[in-house]
Design an enzyme around this catalytic site. Sequence first.
Site, PDB file in Angstrom:
ATOM      1  N   ARG A 162      27.139 -14.523 -23.578  1.00 53.94           N
ATOM      2  CA  ARG A 162      27.293 -14.155 -24.924  1.00 53.94           C
ATOM      3  C   ARG A 162      28.634 -15.004 -25.464  1.00 53.94           C
ATOM      4  O   ARG A 162      29.504 -14.671 -26.465  1.00 53.94           O
ATOM      5  CB  ARG A 162      27.743 -12.749 -25.201  1.00 53.94           C
ATOM      6  CG  ARG A 162      26.493 -11.756 -24.942  1.00 53.94           C
ATOM      7  CD  ARG A 162      25.398 -12.071 -25.836  1.00 53.94           C
ATOM      8  NE  ARG A 162      24.400 -10.949 -25.389  1.00 53.94           N
ATOM      9  CZ  ARG A 162      23.608 -11.021 -24.457  1.00 53.94           C
ATOM     10  NH1 ARG A 162      23.202 -12.235 -23.803  1.00 53.94           N
ATOM     11  NH2 ARG A 162      22.764 -10.013 -24.493  1.00 53.94           N
ATOM     12  N   SER A 236      24.086  -4.648 -29.956  1.00 53.72           N
ATOM     13  CA  SER A 236      25.258  -3.999 -28.993  1.00 53.72           C
ATOM     14  C   SER A 236      26.654  -4.681 -29.607  1.00 53.72           C
ATOM     15  O   SER A 236      26.990  -5.751 -29.858  1.00 53.72           O
ATOM     16  CB  SER A 236      25.053  -4.875 -27.564  1.00 53.72           C
ATOM     17  OG  SER A 236      23.749  -4.638 -27.087  1.00 53.72           O
ATOM     18  N   GLU A 331      31.252  -7.190 -28.527  1.00 51.96           N
ATOM     19  CA  GLU A 331      30.579  -8.421 -28.955  1.00 51.96           C
ATOM     20  C   GLU A 331      30.202  -8.908 -30.252  1.00 51.96           C
ATOM     21  O   GLU A 331      30.196 -10.097 -30.583  1.00 51.96           O
ATOM     22  CB  GLU A 331      29.266  -8.187 -28.158  1.00 51.96           C
ATOM     23  CG  GLU A 331      27.836  -9.031 -28.215  1.00 51.96           C
ATOM     24  CD  GLU A 331      26.848  -8.773 -27.688  1.00 51.96           C
ATOM     25  OE1 GLU A 331      26.708  -8.153 -26.524  1.00 51.96           O
ATOM     26  OE2 GLU A 331      25.752  -9.222 -28.310  1.00 51.96           O
TER      27      GLU A 331
HETATM   28  C1  LIG Z   1      19.537  -4.452 -33.946  1.00 52.30           C
HETATM   29  C2  LIG Z   1      19.952  -5.732 -33.275  1.00 52.30           C
HETATM   30  C3  LIG Z   1      19.815  -6.359 -32.098  1.00 52.30           C
HETATM   31  C4  LIG Z   1      20.550  -7.247 -31.518  1.00 52.30           C
HETATM   32  N1  LIG Z   1      19.918  -7.776 -30.567  1.00 52.30           N
HETATM   33  C5  LIG Z   1      20.701  -8.776 -29.708  1.00 52.30           C
HETATM   34  C6  LIG Z   1      20.312  -9.093 -28.559  1.00 52.30           C
HETATM   35  O1  LIG Z   1      19.479  -8.632 -27.844  1.00 52.30           O
HETATM   36  N2  LIG Z   1      21.077 -10.310 -27.874  1.00 52.30           N
HETATM   37  C7  LIG Z   1      22.065 -11.002 -28.759  1.00 52.30           C
HETATM   38  O2  LIG Z   1      22.445 -11.925 -27.934  1.00 52.30           O
HETATM   39  N3  LIG Z   1      22.252 -10.348 -29.811  1.00 52.30           N
HETATM   40  C8  LIG Z   1      21.732  -9.705 -30.377  1.00 52.30           C
HETATM   41  N4  LIG Z   1      21.977  -9.069 -31.877  1.00 52.30           N
HETATM   42  C9  LIG Z   1      23.383  -9.789 -32.348  1.00 52.30           C
HETATM   43  C10 LIG Z   1      22.920 -10.745 -33.285  1.00 52.30           C
HETATM   44  O3  LIG Z   1      21.519 -10.741 -33.566  1.00 52.30           O
HETATM   45  C11 LIG Z   1      23.078 -12.170 -32.878  1.00 52.30           C
HETATM   46  O4  LIG Z   1      24.266 -12.461 -32.528  1.00 52.30           O
HETATM   47  C12 LIG Z   1      22.762 -13.432 -33.896  1.00 52.30           C
HETATM   48  O5  LIG Z   1      22.877 -14.349 -33.076  1.00 52.30           O
HETATM   49  C13 LIG Z   1      23.663 -13.313 -35.140  1.00 52.30           C
HETATM   50  O6  LIG Z   1      23.005 -14.050 -36.038  1.00 52.30           O
HETATM   51  P1  LIG Z   1      23.275 -14.277 -37.374  1.00 52.30           P
HETATM   52  O7  LIG Z   1      22.703 -15.266 -38.129  1.00 52.30           O
HETATM   53  O8  LIG Z   1      23.023 -12.762 -38.261  1.00 52.30           O
HETATM   54  O9  LIG Z   1      24.875 -14.666 -37.334  1.00 52.30           O
HETATM   55  P2  LIG Z   1      26.093 -13.808 -38.082  1.00 52.30           P
HETATM   56  O10 LIG Z   1      26.348 -12.386 -37.773  1.00 52.30           O
HETATM   57  O11 LIG Z   1      25.956 -14.292 -39.638  1.00 52.30           O
HETATM   58  O12 LIG Z   1      27.193 -14.671 -37.482  1.00 52.30           O
HETATM   59  C14 LIG Z   1      27.475 -14.378 -36.161  1.00 52.30           C
HETATM   60  C15 LIG Z   1      28.614 -15.557 -35.674  1.00 52.30           C
HETATM   61  O13 LIG Z   1      28.161 -16.715 -35.619  1.00 52.30           O
HETATM   62  C16 LIG Z   1      28.659 -17.596 -36.664  1.00 52.30           C
HETATM   63  N5  LIG Z   1      27.541 -18.547 -37.340  1.00 52.30           N
HETATM   64  C17 LIG Z   1      26.538 -18.002 -37.707  1.00 52.30           C
HETATM   65  N6  LIG Z   1      25.691 -19.032 -38.360  1.00 52.30           N
HETATM   66  C18 LIG Z   1      26.478 -20.094 -38.012  1.00 52.30           C
HETATM   67  C19 LIG Z   1      26.109 -21.655 -38.444  1.00 52.30           C
HETATM   68  N7  LIG Z   1      25.336 -21.882 -38.867  1.00 52.30           N
HETATM   69  N8  LIG Z   1      27.177 -22.483 -37.822  1.00 52.30           N
HETATM   70  C20 LIG Z   1      28.241 -21.964 -37.368  1.00 52.30           C
HETATM   71  N9  LIG Z   1      28.729 -20.982 -37.198  1.00 52.30           N
HETATM   72  C21 LIG Z   1      27.832 -19.720 -37.493  1.00 52.30           C
HETATM   73  C22 LIG Z   1      29.583 -16.751 -37.504  1.00 52.30           C
HETATM   74  O14 LIG Z   1      30.766 -17.494 -38.166  1.00 52.30           O
HETATM   75  C23 LIG Z   1      29.896 -15.473 -36.664  1.00 52.30           C
HETATM   76  O15 LIG Z   1      30.954 -15.993 -36.027  1.00 52.30           O
HETATM   77  C24 LIG Z   1      21.541  -8.055 -32.360  1.00 52.30           C
HETATM   78  C25 LIG Z   1      21.843  -7.568 -33.574  1.00 52.30           C
HETATM   79  C26 LIG Z   1      21.162  -6.249 -33.990  1.00 52.30           C
HETATM   80  C27 LIG Z   1      21.442  -5.899 -35.440  1.00 52.30           C
END
Ligand SMILES: Cc1cc2nc3c(=O)[nH]c(=O)nc-3n(C[C@H](O)[C@H](O)[C@H](O)COP(=O)(O)OP(=O)(O)OC[C@H]3O[C@@H](n4cnc5c(N)ncnc54)[C@H](O)[C@@H]3O)c2cc1C
Length: 335
Positions: A162, A236, A331
């Site tokens: 992670r 998580s 996380e």
């Molecule tokens: C119900 C649920 C289940 C989940 N299950 C998992 C799982 O099984 N495994 C897991 O690893 N995660 C899981 N997650 C967490 C999440 O889905 C991941 O971390 C996902 O990658 C976040 O994507 P996002 O586009 O929403 O990022 P955001 O929440 O918008 O951003 C997360 C981070 O990434 C950065 N970021 C986003 N996009 C960019 C970009 N284009 N360039 C640079 N930085 C960027 C942001 O600045 C921030 O620091 C879960 C979340 C939920 C709500």
Amino acid sequence: MEQNIHIPNTFGLPATADRYIVVRSEAELLSLLGSGLLVQGPCLIVGGGSNIVFANHFCGTVVHIENKGIRLLGPASEAGGLLVEAAAGEVWDGFVNHCIDNRWHGAENLVAIPGTVGASPVQNVGAYGVEAKDIIHSVKAYEIATGRERVFTNAECEFAYRNSIFKQRLKDRYIVWSVTFRLRRDFAPNLGYKAVAEALAAAGVAHPTARQLADTIAALRWSKLPRPEEMGSAGSFFKNPIVSADHYQRLKQEYPDIAAFAAEGGYKLAAGWMIEKTGWKGRSLGRCGVYERQALVLVNRGGCTGEEVAALARAVTEEVQARFGVALEKEAIII
Ligand SMILES: Cc1cc2nc3c(=O)[nH]c(=O)nc-3n(C[C@H](O)[C@H](O)[C@H](O)COP(=O)(O)OP(=O)(O)OC[C@H]3O[C@@H](n4cnc5c(N)ncnc54)[C@H](O)[C@@H]3O)c2cc1C
């Protein structure tokens, strides 16, 4: 440019910023980088907002990446390998399903993770025995300070559990614009995760197709996690902490049923198991709760604020520390 707009986030928290900019094309991105706006004050890049908890108004500029496109680049260097490029703004689950439909294999176990392709290398998303690092070939990103493009190889991303260079040394310094994945033409299901193998066996499926594997994993996932459209969360909330072998042995004497497995640097403990032992599972503080089916997940019970999430996270962390001598690490990213 839209001001004081509500920023989308899967926790369903009221989230605002001084400025909110949606970027859909490379020309828009380059113009924004060239304007110098992002170096004049704090800036936060967002994708789906599924790993961010907005505890405060963000005094700066939020940049929402929404570029689209998935294309097959061609064969990879190894036999049967394929290189597939996806834009950062693509919805991750849509990308995984697109790959399955096109018989580009390797991403199946990561199905149904919320968020975008661009965030996948940031925290090296992982689930059911596979991590993004296993299939990422390279990451194209733009440096916020200079506007310069850089392609990071897999090794240069410094992936860990992670974690990656984008969450550490280069935190908030690059905008991920696209990710190239190394996939395969042939399908070799990854059944290393016990619950997946058991679910397939229970359904009488000895040789799953890619679609069957993904469907099985999606069903397992939603049996334990709240669907964002039904209940707000960031998935998580805590990481599974790694403790030394000594520390683990001491805990094992006191708690013979402790959930743990050997990992680099010692033993990885199941944070959910520890939280459950403190009695927090299913309980709430204000309008934020510990999910009843998975104690690693904090949920919005309705109308929850970011301060309430932070307060519950603090209370849980303090009790785990007091009982097990283990510091829980978040996380999710708290803003
Ligand atoms: C119900 C649920 C289940 C989940 N299950 C998992 C799982 O099984 N495994 C897991 O690893 N995660 C899981 N997650 C967490 C999440 O889905 C991941 O971390 C996902 O990658 C976040 O994507 P996002 O586009 O929403 O990022 P955001 O929440 O918008 O951003 C997360 C981070 O990434 C950065 N970021 C986003 N996009 C960019 C970009 N284009 N360039 C640079 N930085 C960027 C942001 O600045 C921030 O620091 C879960 C979340 C939920 C709500």
